[in-house]
Design an enzyme around this catalytic site. Structure first.
Site, PDB file in Angstrom:
ATOM      1  CE  LYS A  52      -3.784  -2.133   2.658  1.00 55.90           C
ATOM      2  NZ  LYS A  52      -4.391  -2.268   3.993  1.00 55.90           N
ATOM      3  CD  GLN A  96      -3.349  -4.360   7.107  1.00 52.62           C
ATOM      4  OE1 GLN A  96      -3.427  -3.382   6.378  1.00 52.62           O
ATOM      5  NE2 GLN A  96      -3.910  -5.508   6.812  1.00 52.62           N
ATOM      6  CG  ASP A 119     -10.003   0.155   5.900  1.00 48.27           C
ATOM      7  OD1 ASP A 119      -9.986  -0.071   4.679  1.00 48.27           O
ATOM      8  OD2 ASP A 119      -9.409  -0.553   6.728  1.00 48.27           O
TER       9      ASP A 119
END
Length: 285
Positions: A52, A96, A119
């Site tokens: 990412k 994460q 997210d």
């Protein structure tokens, strides 16, 4: 004849548009920024977060990767999130998962400012999604990427019978809301749902996100169905496999995502796209 959904090609196309948008914002003195926070040394998470980070940098997005030891306390992690919430260079924050046992993922998700929730998992943003609200707010990246696949491959969602196997907050639940808002008829199931095979065989569109390797077999799929396999699992042989038995289903489905190369690339592309969205919304409304 089964058509494989080429997630890599669609991600490339999406990233090219994102890069153009980043360039356009740069001419206005705006650089979109993302912060990815990882706790501990989970090998898969480390690879994923580094990918990412590199992708963001390649697209011209300002990216920071903050890694903390697995022993960090919840209070210390929340302090870091507060700092990022206040950082003007950062438009999107992603923590994460999985997280160590001493940290409650729900508390962490709620701590991320809704307008930096790249997210799409903050309860405020999820609530807007389930309410079908218009306007600007982020949505979960994997479901967002799947919706783009449906659009690209001209999958008509109106009135379609959709079965989602997997009830996670990352995929299943936001996917349910997005499809419901698109006028599909949606059933949300799990790996323990009774008569699961009978249910999945009724689906025009089947989305599987359980983390159970090859859970869905040929007999579980309707002829001509669209099958989206979100799972990615490493088998004892070392080979990667999805939640769908690819070999068994590939000649039965009308459209099918491969693993790897299907949903995964679109998740990261959607993350980058949404980071730019957040920057644009923050500066231009």
């Amino acid at each position: 004849m089964t058509t494989l959904i080429d997630g890599k090609a669609l991600a490339k196309k999406t990233n090219e548009i994102t890069q153009q948008r980043v360039s356009s914002l740069a001419h206005q003195g705006i650089t979109p920024g993302i912060a990815v926070v990882i706790v501990g040394e989970d090998p898969a998470s480390l690879i994923y977060t580094r990918n990412k980070h590199r992708k963001a940098q390649k697209l011209g997005i300002y990216s920071v990767l903050n890694q903390f030891p697995a022993t960090i306390s919840q209070a210390e992690l929340l302090t870091e999130i507060d700092r990022l919430n206040a950082d003007e260079q950062i438009d999107g924050i992603l923590v994460q998962q999985p997280l160590p046992v001493q940290i409650d993922p729900a508390v962490v998700t709620q701590a991320i400012a809704p307008d930096k929730d790249v997210d799409g998992l903050n309860p405020l943003n999820l609530g807007k999604l389930f309410a079908g609200e218009g306007g600007h707010y982020p949505v979960a990246c994997t479901p967002r990427g799947i919706m783009k696949m449906f659009s690209e491959y001209h999958v008509d969602l109106t009135g379609a019978n959709v079965v989602i196997v997997g009830r996670s907050i990352l995929v299943g639940k936001p996917m349910l809301a997005l499809l419901n808002n698109a006028n599909a008829t949606v059933t949300l199931a799990g790996s323990r749902t009774k008569n699961l095979s009978a249910l999945t065989r009724s689906a025009d569109i089947l989305i599987v996100a359980t983390g159970v390797p090859q859970l869905i077999k040929e007999a579980d799929v309707k002829d001509g169905a669209v099958v989206i396999d979100v799972g990615i699992n490493r088998l004892p042989s070392g080979k990667l496999a999805g939640d769908v038995d690819f070999a068994g289903v590939k000649d039965k489905a009308r459209l099918l995502t491969p693993v790897p190369g299907g949903v995964g690339p679109m998740t990261i592309a959607s993350l980058m796209e949404q980071t730019v969205d957040l920057a644009q919304w923050r500066h231009h409304g």
